[in-house]
Design an enzyme around this catalytic site. Structure first.
Site, PDB file in Angstrom:
ATOM      1  N   GLY A   9      13.611  -8.897 -17.390  1.00  0.00           N
ATOM      2  CA  GLY A   9      13.286  -7.481 -17.201  1.00  0.00           C
ATOM      3  C   GLY A   9      13.720  -6.690 -18.424  1.00  0.00           C
ATOM      4  O   GLY A   9      13.828  -7.231 -19.528  1.00  0.00           O
TER       5      GLY A   9
ATOM      6  N   GLY B 283      19.189  -5.345 -17.825  1.00  0.00           N
ATOM      7  CA  GLY B 283      19.869  -6.590 -18.204  1.00  0.00           C
ATOM      8  C   GLY B 283      21.334  -6.353 -18.548  1.00  0.00           C
ATOM      9  O   GLY B 283      22.210  -7.122 -18.151  1.00  0.00           O
TER      10      GLY B 283
ATOM     11  N   GLU C 282      10.332  -0.593 -27.611  1.00  0.00           N
ATOM     12  CA  GLU C 282       9.339  -1.384 -26.888  1.00  0.00           C
ATOM     13  C   GLU C 282       8.442  -0.437 -26.097  1.00  0.00           C
ATOM     14  O   GLU C 282       8.941   0.336 -25.272  1.00  0.00           O
ATOM     15  CB  GLU C 282      10.046  -2.349 -25.935  1.00  0.00           C
ATOM     16  CG  GLU C 282       9.083  -3.236 -25.174  1.00  0.00           C
ATOM     17  CD  GLU C 282       9.781  -4.147 -24.180  1.00  0.00           C
ATOM     18  OE1 GLU C 282      10.606  -3.651 -23.391  1.00  0.00           O
ATOM     19  OE2 GLU C 282       9.483  -5.352 -24.181  1.00  0.00           O
TER      20      GLU C 282
ATOM     21  N   LYS D 293      13.873 -12.316  -5.858  1.00  0.00           N
ATOM     22  CA  LYS D 293      13.520 -10.904  -5.658  1.00  0.00           C
ATOM     23  C   LYS D 293      12.495 -10.515  -6.713  1.00  0.00           C
ATOM     24  O   LYS D 293      12.811 -10.334  -7.886  1.00  0.00           O
ATOM     25  CB  LYS D 293      14.737  -9.978  -5.758  1.00  0.00           C
ATOM     26  CG  LYS D 293      14.379  -8.624  -5.125  1.00  0.00           C
ATOM     27  CD  LYS D 293      15.078  -7.446  -5.702  1.00  0.00           C
ATOM     28  CE  LYS D 293      14.601  -6.952  -7.012  1.00  0.00           C
ATOM     29  NZ  LYS D 293      13.229  -6.367  -7.041  1.00  0.00           N
TER      30      LYS D 293
ATOM     31  N   CYS E 179       6.345  -9.536 -23.039  1.00  0.00           N
ATOM     32  CA  CYS E 179       7.601  -9.275 -23.748  1.00  0.00           C
ATOM     33  C   CYS E 179       7.582  -9.719 -25.196  1.00  0.00           C
ATOM     34  O   CYS E 179       8.136  -9.062 -26.056  1.00  0.00           O
ATOM     35  CB  CYS E 179       8.735  -9.965 -23.004  1.00  0.00           C
ATOM     36  SG  CYS E 179       8.427 -11.717 -22.772  1.00  0.00           S
TER      37      CYS E 179
ATOM     38  N   THR F 102      15.914  -4.339 -21.068  1.00  0.00           N
ATOM     39  CA  THR F 102      17.247  -4.478 -21.662  1.00  0.00           C
ATOM     40  C   THR F 102      18.294  -3.605 -20.944  1.00  0.00           C
ATOM     41  O   THR F 102      19.393  -4.097 -20.657  1.00  0.00           O
ATOM     42  CB  THR F 102      17.168  -4.187 -23.172  1.00  0.00           C
ATOM     43  OG1 THR F 102      16.306  -5.186 -23.747  1.00  0.00           O
ATOM     44  CG2 THR F 102      18.533  -4.265 -23.840  1.00  0.00           C
TER      45      THR F 102
HETATM   46  P1  NAD Z   1      13.109  -3.789 -14.928  1.00  0.00           P
HETATM   47  O1  NAD Z   1      14.312  -4.152 -15.718  1.00  0.00           O
HETATM   48  O2  NAD Z   1      12.924  -2.391 -14.534  1.00  0.00           O
HETATM   49  O3  NAD Z   1      13.101  -4.621 -13.550  1.00  0.00           O
HETATM   50  C1  NAD Z   1      13.126  -6.023 -13.527  1.00  0.00           C
HETATM   51  C2  NAD Z   1      13.619  -6.478 -12.169  1.00  0.00           C
HETATM   52  O4  NAD Z   1      14.979  -6.076 -11.984  1.00  0.00           O
HETATM   53  C3  NAD Z   1      12.858  -5.894 -10.990  1.00  0.00           C
HETATM   54  O5  NAD Z   1      12.753  -6.894  -9.995  1.00  0.00           O
HETATM   55  C4  NAD Z   1      13.769  -4.764 -10.529  1.00  0.00           C
HETATM   56  O6  NAD Z   1      13.575  -4.411  -9.176  1.00  0.00           O
HETATM   57  C5  NAD Z   1      15.125  -5.388 -10.749  1.00  0.00           C
HETATM   58  N1  NAD Z   1      16.226  -4.440 -10.918  1.00  0.00           N
HETATM   59  C6  NAD Z   1      16.187  -3.148 -11.342  1.00  0.00           C
HETATM   60  N2  NAD Z   1      17.430  -2.630 -11.388  1.00  0.00           N
HETATM   61  C7  NAD Z   1      18.281  -3.629 -11.005  1.00  0.00           C
HETATM   62  C8  NAD Z   1      19.697  -3.737 -10.891  1.00  0.00           C
HETATM   63  N3  NAD Z   1      20.522  -2.709 -11.164  1.00  0.00           N
HETATM   64  N4  NAD Z   1      20.226  -4.921 -10.497  1.00  0.00           N
HETATM   65  C9  NAD Z   1      19.430  -5.971 -10.234  1.00  0.00           C
HETATM   66  N5  NAD Z   1      18.087  -5.936 -10.322  1.00  0.00           N
HETATM   67  C10 NAD Z   1      17.517  -4.781 -10.720  1.00  0.00           C
HETATM   68  O7  NAD Z   1      11.893  -4.377 -15.759  1.00  0.00           O
HETATM   69  P2  NAD Z   1      10.319  -4.189 -15.482  1.00  0.00           P
HETATM   70  O8  NAD Z   1       9.978  -2.774 -15.815  1.00  0.00           O
HETATM   71  O9  NAD Z   1       9.992  -4.749 -14.134  1.00  0.00           O
HETATM   72  O10 NAD Z   1       9.694  -5.172 -16.583  1.00  0.00           O
HETATM   73  C11 NAD Z   1       9.408  -4.820 -17.897  1.00  0.00           C
HETATM   74  C12 NAD Z   1      10.501  -5.300 -18.824  1.00  0.00           C
HETATM   75  O11 NAD Z   1      10.683  -6.711 -18.704  1.00  0.00           O
HETATM   76  C13 NAD Z   1      10.169  -5.084 -20.292  1.00  0.00           C
HETATM   77  O12 NAD Z   1      11.287  -4.561 -20.968  1.00  0.00           O
HETATM   78  C14 NAD Z   1       9.859  -6.474 -20.812  1.00  0.00           C
HETATM   79  O13 NAD Z   1      10.068  -6.683 -22.177  1.00  0.00           O
HETATM   80  C15 NAD Z   1      10.776  -7.304 -19.996  1.00  0.00           C
HETATM   81  N6  NAD Z   1      10.317  -8.699 -19.974  1.00  0.00           N
HETATM   82  C16 NAD Z   1      11.028  -9.649 -20.675  1.00  0.00           C
HETATM   83  C17 NAD Z   1      10.584 -10.963 -20.725  1.00  0.00           C
HETATM   84  C18 NAD Z   1      11.339 -12.033 -21.479  1.00  0.00           C
HETATM   85  O14 NAD Z   1      11.099 -13.196 -21.224  1.00  0.00           O
HETATM   86  N7  NAD Z   1      12.216 -11.689 -22.401  1.00  0.00           N
HETATM   87  C19 NAD Z   1       9.420 -11.312 -20.051  1.00  0.00           C
HETATM   88  C20 NAD Z   1       8.712 -10.321 -19.364  1.00  0.00           C
HETATM   89  C21 NAD Z   1       9.177  -9.015 -19.319  1.00  0.00           C
END
Ligand code: NAD
Length: 502
Positions: A251, A256, A406, A199, A307, A253
């Site tokens: 994604g 997560g 962040e 997804k 990230c 925190t």
């Molecule tokens: P996000 O957490 O909003 O979304 C990430 C994914 O999760 C998307 O596909 C979203 O649709 C899905 N999602 C949202 N709510 C969900 C839920 N309740 N259950 C399951 N899936 C759900 O993150 P974003 O805004 O897309 O990305 C930016 C974030 O990602 C930043 O905080 C960044 O630091 C982090 N990131 C981390 C790394 C790493 O390797 N540590 C790498 C890249 C980005």
């Protein structure tokens, strides 16, 4: 094409419309399940918006419960036969997939750039990077061929430690690197013998389709890789689906934590790669000219939407003014503009919501007393798009919001520390623990400081991912790692078979 206007914003819009018109995936009406394009069961669709122009150029359906069920069922049906293949056979298919991804480099790059505004100087490398990850994990398949035999300490018996695929994996990705952050999960899952449901993030649902095309061309069987699109509600259905054996998430925190809670309740293995607030520690003997050449990549890569980048720069008072001058000059000289232009360093941020969030942080920085040496709360550089002026904040103190949270946009902060020890304390005084860099002339001394950083990865005068080495975050930056044998282990479950020594 002949541009009919002298207006650079209109010219960019025309260029983007033309680029979108040449792409194979724009308005997609189904999901990719069991190797076929399925019809969406829900009438709800999500737009794909070009953040450089604000124009919608594509759309995808939102997967509802019936679609999630179908995708998981397809993966479960494909799983046993895929797992039964020899690891070397799966590795060969990954290598073929790597070649097929590289053949799609251009179209993948343009699609990715129009989805999230990452400059083509960034997305042009996405296919090669994906291919490299696939090849690295193919090379690790030999570790799965034979069980590892361990003697009993008491003698007389031995244990064969075999590795089984963990099962069907849900792969959930963010929008900043929509290809890399899926392949980093997909490659180990495939080598391990897992089938998957992917997804992607809402803003970036199209570029990922080229990976599925490459897998089809390589001969990876239908149903091993399934793709569903949708927002958080779709992700949540997938995470909680009873047919999922493992969740891999990159994604934010907060999301997560929510996924971890669901997986905890379900006793479902989960890997979480989350947010960060990493520090570049500049030692008194650092070579600032050399640092300026890697600064944008290490601290503002992908318009600050990476990230692990070190967005807090900390140094001692003797080097502080010089550092401010170097960073200000380097950022001011980097071109902001059309992400389709190969010379662009900073494009728009990925979405208009993200732009508003980043602007909120810039305003907080000004309100809390930081000094913008370039950028700041200024009019958007290019009207109509989600552009934010790249911003350097000096006179930042560790308690300011911009030093702690962040931002995920083109903003860096410069802090003073009274000593190297105090600088290390500032680096470690954060809930996150993802990346970091130590810049220093004496690389052995810099290495020793690097070992004091409480993060999953840290660099000395450089930062890059090594596909053979684990990458992951400590504390609020995540659970578990990706890349390397450690990343592969996340898709395996061991079985110890004890037997008498014959
Ligand atoms: P996000 O957490 O909003 O979304 C990430 C994914 O999760 C998307 O596909 C979203 O649709 C899905 N999602 C949202 N709510 C969900 C839920 N309740 N259950 C399951 N899936 C759900 O993150 P974003 O805004 O897309 O990305 C930016 C974030 O990602 C930043 O905080 C960044 O630091 C982090 N990131 C981390 C790394 C790493 O390797 N540590 C790498 C890249 C980005």
């Amino acid at each position: 094409m002949t541009l009919l206007t002298d207006d650079p914003v209109a010219a960019m819009r025309d260029r983007h419309r033309e680029a979108a018109a040449g792409l194979p995936y724009t308005r997609v009406s189904g999901h990719r399940i069991g190797g076929v394009e399925t019809t969406a069961t829900s009438p709800v669709t999500s737009p794909v918006v070009d953040p450089a122009t604000g124009e919608e150029w594509g759309s995808v359906p939102e997967a509802d419960e019936a679609v999630v069920d179908a995708a998981v069922a397809a993966a479960r049906a494909a799983q046993p036969q895929w797992a039964a293949r020899a690891p070397s056979e799966r590795a060969d298919l990954l290598r073929r997939m790597a070649d097929a991804v590289e053949r799609r480099a251009d179209v993948l790059s343009i699609t990715n750039t129009l989805e999230n505004g990452s400059p083509v100087s960034e997305t042009a490398g996405a296919a090669a990077n994906a291919a490299s990850i696939l090849r690295v994990f193919a090379s690790l398949a030999s570790h799965l061929e034979a069980g590892d035999v361990r003697a009993f300490p008491t003698g007389g018996a031995e244990t064969v430690v075999a590795q089984d695929p963990i099962g069907v994996a849900a792969l959930i990705a963010p929008w900043n690197f929509p290809i890399n952050l899926v392949v980093i999960k997909l490659a180990p899952a495939l080598v391990a013998g897992c089938a998957v449901v992917i997804k992607p993030a809402g803003p970036t649902p199209l570029s990922i389709r080229f990976l599925l095309d490459a897998a089809d061309e390589a001969g990876i069987p239908p149903g091993v890789i399934n793709l569903i699109t949708g927002e958080g509600a779709t992700g949540e259905l997938l995470v909680r689906h009873p047919g999922i054996d493992k969740v891999a998430f990159t994604g934010s925190t907060p999301v997560g934590r929510r996924i971890a809670a669901a997986c905890g309740e379900l006793l479902r293995p989960v890997t979480l790669e989350l947010g960060g607030k990493s520090t570049a520690l500049v030692l008194p003997d650092a070579d600032l000219d050399a640092m300026s050449k890697v600064l944008i990549r290490s601290s503002m890569r992908n318009t600050g939407q990476t990230c692990y980048i070190s967005t807090r720069l900390v140094t001692t008072p003797d080097r502080y003014d010089e550092l401010v001058d170097m960073v200000t000059a380097t950022v001011a000289a980097a071109p902001v503009g059309d992400p389709l232009d190969p010379s662009t360093v900073f494009g728009p941020v990925a979405t208009f919501a993200q732009r508003d969030r980043v602007l909120g942080y810039i305003r907080a920085g000004v309100a809390e007393g930081a000094r913008a040496t370039v950028g700041g709360d200024v009019p958007e550089p290019i009207p109509g798009g989600a552009f934010v002026a790249p911003t350097v904040f000096a006179d930042v103190t560790p308690d300011m919001t911009i030093a702690r949270e962040e931002i995920f946009g083109p903003v860096i902060t410069l802090l003073r520390a009274d000593s190297i020890d105090a600088a290390v304390d500032i680096a470690n005084d954060t809930p996150f623990g993802l990346g970091g860099i130590v810049f220093g002339g004496d690389e052995d001394a810099a290495f020793r400081i690097a070992r004091r950083m409480d993060t999953g990865s840290v660099g000395v005068n450089m930062f890059a991912s090594n596909h053979y080495a684990p990458f992951g975050g400590r504390h609020d930056s995540g659970l578990g790692v990706e890349y390397g044998l450690e990343g592969l282990a996340a898709y395996l479950t061991p079985q110890s078979v004890h037997r008498r020594v014959r």
